[in-house]
Design a protein around this motif. Structure first.
Motif, PDB file in Angstrom:
ATOM      1  N   ALA A  57      37.167  38.412  29.047  1.00 55.30           N
ATOM      2  CA  ALA A  57      36.931  39.144  30.293  1.00 55.30           C
ATOM      3  C   ALA A  57      36.371  38.229  31.379  1.00 55.30           C
ATOM      4  O   ALA A  57      36.842  38.223  32.510  1.00 55.30           O
ATOM      5  CB  ALA A  57      35.985  40.304  30.034  1.00 55.30           C
TER       6      ALA A  57
ATOM      7  N   LYS B 198      42.419  45.638  38.092  1.00 54.65           N
ATOM      8  CA  LYS B 198      41.304  45.919  38.999  1.00 54.65           C
ATOM      9  C   LYS B 198      41.147  44.818  40.035  1.00 54.65           C
ATOM     10  O   LYS B 198      41.064  45.084  41.236  1.00 54.65           O
ATOM     11  CB  LYS B 198      40.005  46.066  38.202  1.00 54.65           C
ATOM     12  N   LEU B 199      41.138  43.580  39.576  1.00 50.53           N
ATOM     13  CA  LEU B 199      40.888  42.474  40.500  1.00 50.53           C
ATOM     14  C   LEU B 199      42.078  42.202  41.408  1.00 50.53           C
ATOM     15  O   LEU B 199      41.943  41.565  42.437  1.00 50.53           O
ATOM     16  CB  LEU B 199      40.507  41.210  39.722  1.00 50.53           C
ATOM     17  N   ARG B 200      43.228  42.700  41.039  1.00 53.19           N
ATOM     18  CA  ARG B 200      44.380  42.558  41.922  1.00 53.19           C
ATOM     19  C   ARG B 200      44.504  43.747  42.854  1.00 53.19           C
ATOM     20  O   ARG B 200      45.482  43.908  43.561  1.00 53.19           O
ATOM     21  CB  ARG B 200      45.659  42.390  41.104  1.00 53.19           C
ATOM     22  N   GLY B 201      43.505  44.612  42.777  1.00 53.30           N
ATOM     23  CA  GLY B 201      43.488  45.746  43.699  1.00 53.30           C
ATOM     24  C   GLY B 201      44.464  46.835  43.337  1.00 53.30           C
ATOM     25  O   GLY B 201      44.815  47.663  44.162  1.00 53.30           O
TER      26      GLY B 201
ATOM     27  N   LEU C 108      45.884  34.562  29.269  1.00 47.00           N
ATOM     28  CA  LEU C 108      44.850  35.587  29.170  1.00 47.00           C
ATOM     29  C   LEU C 108      44.936  36.552  30.351  1.00 47.00           C
ATOM     30  O   LEU C 108      44.877  37.771  30.184  1.00 47.00           O
ATOM     31  CB  LEU C 108      43.460  34.947  29.128  1.00 47.00           C
ATOM     32  N   VAL C 109      45.084  35.991  31.552  1.00 46.95           N
ATOM     33  CA  VAL C 109      45.169  36.826  32.752  1.00 46.95           C
ATOM     34  C   VAL C 109      46.369  37.764  32.661  1.00 46.95           C
ATOM     35  O   VAL C 109      46.310  38.900  33.116  1.00 46.95           O
ATOM     36  CB  VAL C 109      45.259  35.947  34.022  1.00 46.95           C
ATOM     37  N   GLU C 110      47.430  37.271  32.060  1.00 49.32           N
ATOM     38  CA  GLU C 110      48.631  38.107  31.924  1.00 49.32           C
ATOM     39  C   GLU C 110      48.466  39.177  30.862  1.00 49.32           C
ATOM     40  O   GLU C 110      49.364  39.973  30.633  1.00 49.32           O
ATOM     41  CB  GLU C 110      49.840  37.226  31.579  1.00 49.32           C
ATOM     42  N   GLY C 111      47.352  39.156  30.188  1.00 48.29           N
ATOM     43  CA  GLY C 111      47.097  40.195  29.201  1.00 48.29           C
ATOM     44  C   GLY C 111      47.667  39.901  27.829  1.00 48.29           C
ATOM     45  O   GLY C 111      47.779  40.788  26.995  1.00 48.29           O
TER      46      GLY C 111
ATOM     47  N   GLN D 236      39.282  46.175  50.082  1.00 50.61           N
ATOM     48  CA  GLN D 236      39.853  46.707  48.838  1.00 50.61           C
ATOM     49  C   GLN D 236      39.798  48.213  48.833  1.00 50.61           C
ATOM     50  O   GLN D 236      40.655  48.876  48.287  1.00 50.61           O
ATOM     51  CB  GLN D 236      39.074  46.175  47.638  1.00 50.61           C
TER      52      GLN D 236
ATOM     53  N   LEU E 107      40.631  35.163  38.530  1.00 48.03           N
ATOM     54  CA  LEU E 107      41.144  35.996  39.617  1.00 48.03           C
ATOM     55  C   LEU E 107      40.242  35.968  40.837  1.00 48.03           C
ATOM     56  O   LEU E 107      40.663  36.325  41.930  1.00 48.03           O
ATOM     57  CB  LEU E 107      41.362  37.431  39.124  1.00 48.03           C
ATOM     58  N   ARG E 108      39.017  35.544  40.652  1.00 48.45           N
ATOM     59  CA  ARG E 108      38.142  35.415  41.813  1.00 48.45           C
ATOM     60  C   ARG E 108      38.204  34.009  42.393  1.00 48.45           C
ATOM     61  O   ARG E 108      37.422  33.643  43.248  1.00 48.45           O
ATOM     62  CB  ARG E 108      36.700  35.744  41.420  1.00 48.45           C
TER      63      ARG E 108
ATOM     64  N   GLU F  86      44.199  43.592  30.666  1.00 45.58           N
ATOM     65  CA  GLU F  86      45.093  44.179  31.662  1.00 45.58           C
ATOM     66  C   GLU F  86      44.339  45.028  32.669  1.00 45.58           C
ATOM     67  O   GLU F  86      44.663  45.053  33.856  1.00 45.58           O
ATOM     68  CB  GLU F  86      46.165  45.031  30.960  1.00 45.58           C
TER      69      GLU F  86
ATOM     70  N   PRO G 254      44.422  48.515  47.197  1.00 44.83           N
ATOM     71  CA  PRO G 254      45.127  49.292  46.177  1.00 44.83           C
ATOM     72  C   PRO G 254      46.552  49.553  46.632  1.00 44.83           C
ATOM     73  O   PRO G 254      46.776  50.132  47.687  1.00 44.83           O
ATOM     74  CB  PRO G 254      44.323  50.583  46.114  1.00 44.83           C
TER      75      PRO G 254
ATOM     76  N   VAL H  41      35.029  44.455  34.044  1.00 41.97           N
ATOM     77  CA  VAL H  41      35.227  43.332  34.959  1.00 41.97           C
ATOM     78  C   VAL H  41      34.015  42.406  34.940  1.00 41.97           C
ATOM     79  O   VAL H  41      34.134  41.198  35.049  1.00 41.97           O
ATOM     80  CB  VAL H  41      35.490  43.830  36.397  1.00 41.97           C
TER      81      VAL H  41
ATOM     82  N   ILE I 228      38.984  35.803  32.756  1.00 39.54           N
ATOM     83  CA  ILE I 228      39.936  36.468  33.649  1.00 39.54           C
ATOM     84  C   ILE I 228      39.295  36.735  35.000  1.00 39.54           C
ATOM     85  O   ILE I 228      39.879  36.457  36.048  1.00 39.54           O
ATOM     86  CB  ILE I 228      40.432  37.782  33.012  1.00 39.54           C
ATOM     87  N   THR I 229      38.088  37.242  34.972  1.00 43.78           N
ATOM     88  CA  THR I 229      37.391  37.531  36.229  1.00 43.78           C
ATOM     89  C   THR I 229      37.216  36.268  37.053  1.00 43.78           C
ATOM     90  O   THR I 229      37.502  36.250  38.250  1.00 43.78           O
ATOM     91  CB  THR I 229      36.024  38.173  35.935  1.00 43.78           C
TER      92      THR I 229
ATOM     93  N   ILE J 125      41.236  44.561  33.637  1.00 45.85           N
ATOM     94  CA  ILE J 125      40.524  43.655  34.535  1.00 45.85           C
ATOM     95  C   ILE J 125      41.484  43.066  35.561  1.00 45.85           C
ATOM     96  O   ILE J 125      41.203  43.023  36.755  1.00 45.85           O
ATOM     97  CB  ILE J 125      39.842  42.531  33.726  1.00 45.85           C
ATOM     98  N   THR J 126      42.619  42.610  35.090  1.00 48.42           N
ATOM     99  CA  THR J 126      43.603  42.030  35.999  1.00 48.42           C
ATOM    100  C   THR J 126      44.025  43.043  37.056  1.00 48.42           C
ATOM    101  O   THR J 126      44.060  42.741  38.245  1.00 48.42           O
ATOM    102  CB  THR J 126      44.826  41.526  35.213  1.00 48.42           C
TER     103      THR J 126
END
Lengths: 207, 207
Positions: B196, A202-205, B159-162, B96, B203-204, A197, A140, A160, B199-200, A199-200
């Motif tokens: 969702a 969250k997953l980017r910490g 999508l990831v960019e929202g 995290q 990012l993973r 946004e 974070p 997520v 995106i998950t 989710i992004t």
DNA sequence: AATACAATCGCATAAAAATGCTATGAAAAT
DNA sequence: ATTTTCATAGCATTTTTATGCGATTGTATT
């Protein structure tokens, strides 16, 4: 006995590494070139490297592009990026791209040797400084002024996981309108207005 | 001189660590308890630790929950998780959650000491084995049987960019129905049915 | 006692997303 | 030459999300 390839355009550094590593019993160094192009040129069945030491910022190609190219030809090889920078963003990209490690160019030769030994052993060389950067990357970044409550956090986790409002409501035995309410609050706190946004972040910490 | 706190319910290990570390000039060990609850009980202005060695799987609380609790009370402290497992998923969660490092319980004492010295020095202790796991975590797990096309990749990035469908359409100067079509194809290839999940996955590092 | 906030729920509505079906032109592969 | 893949596009419909407004209960803080 592991075969090392060095891809590095600083001739001085390259020859230093070549000479030093060839001197060690555990390593040989059959390829020593100054660009990815040359590397593929020279590459043959006889000199296939187990480990590739490669400059990250070679002229021409982007670091992560060349990574992909190497990985495709030599999926078994371990790739260690050489760099002067320790920009976490770059580190992250390279690791995502398939690098097994990351060494600063100004590391002492003994350290580099030690790292290569570890790598040959199935570990991944990562200097404490760089490890710190990597950790910081997915930590974070800053505390939220308005931290999420436990429930709100639950809902974020649900998002997520790809759950719909309905599914989240069922999971926690609350009404879908309550889920809506929580999400409203999350959006306000995070200053966003879409699931994506959240989710992004969250997953980017960032949460 | 750094003050270490040990939170570990295996008494043998705890006392071993306590004794060993107290013996070192660089470290003191004013807190040595067997649960998070006890830790907060004992904690005072006088014995604030610089570094906390904590078992990850303490009974009662989940690892990452206790992490948050500690971070809240002692934001300056470095937290190192102690564990027998080296499950990458868990490692990731802890990092995290605010951990600065991660040590296997069966590490030699000298190694633990060395790591703590590095930590005190601003680096992050990470054993090569664990570093490898972490790296593996955010590396593309396997190529997709059905890889995404360039355009589909563009849309995923959007999508990831929202971005909304409309915004993606504008960005690439195509119709919103085309965006829909691409997204349909992406969903099929990834075997999902919501933004969702895409995106998950992205990012993973699963795309 | 008063205030603040967390968690809960309802109703209504507009916007966005998910999905079914169809279709065309270009490029690539067989 | 024929088939496949990619990128493009339209239309219709259902489901899900985003958001506005209002409300109750319990707990903690002041």
């Amino acid at each position: 006995m592991k075969n090392i390839a060095i891809i590095e355009d600083d001739i001085e550094l390259r020859e230093l590494l070549d000479k030093y590593l060839s001197h060690q019993n555990e390593f040989s160094c059959k390829i020593s070139v100054d660009s990815i192009e040359d590397f593929f040129e020279v590459l043959s069945e006889e000199n296939k490297p187990d480990i590739i030491l490669s400059d990250i910022g070679l002229p021409g190609k982007q670091g992560d592009e060349s990574l992909r190219a190497i990985k495709e030809k030599l999926p078994e090889a371990e790739i260690v990026m050489l760099t002067v920078h320790d920009d976490p963003e770059k580190i992250f990209k390279c690791l995502q791209g398939g690098a097994s490690g990351y060494l600063l160019k100004n590391s002492p030769l003994e350290e580099i040797k030690k790292y290569l030994s570890i790598l040959a052993d199935g570990g991944s060389p990562m200097s404490p400084r760089i490890a710190r950067k990597v950790i910081e990357y997915f930590r974070p970044k800053q505390k939220l002024e308005k931290p999420l409550t436990e429930r709100e956090y639950d809902i974020v986790v649900g998002l997520v996981e790809g759950l719909s409002y309905k599914m989240i409501a069922d999971k926690y035995n609350i009404s879908i309108d309550t889920v809506r309410q929580h999400i409203r609050n999350v959006y306000r706190k995070l200053n966003v207005n879409s699931k994506a946004e959240v989710i992004t972040k969250k997953l980017r910490g960032e949460i």
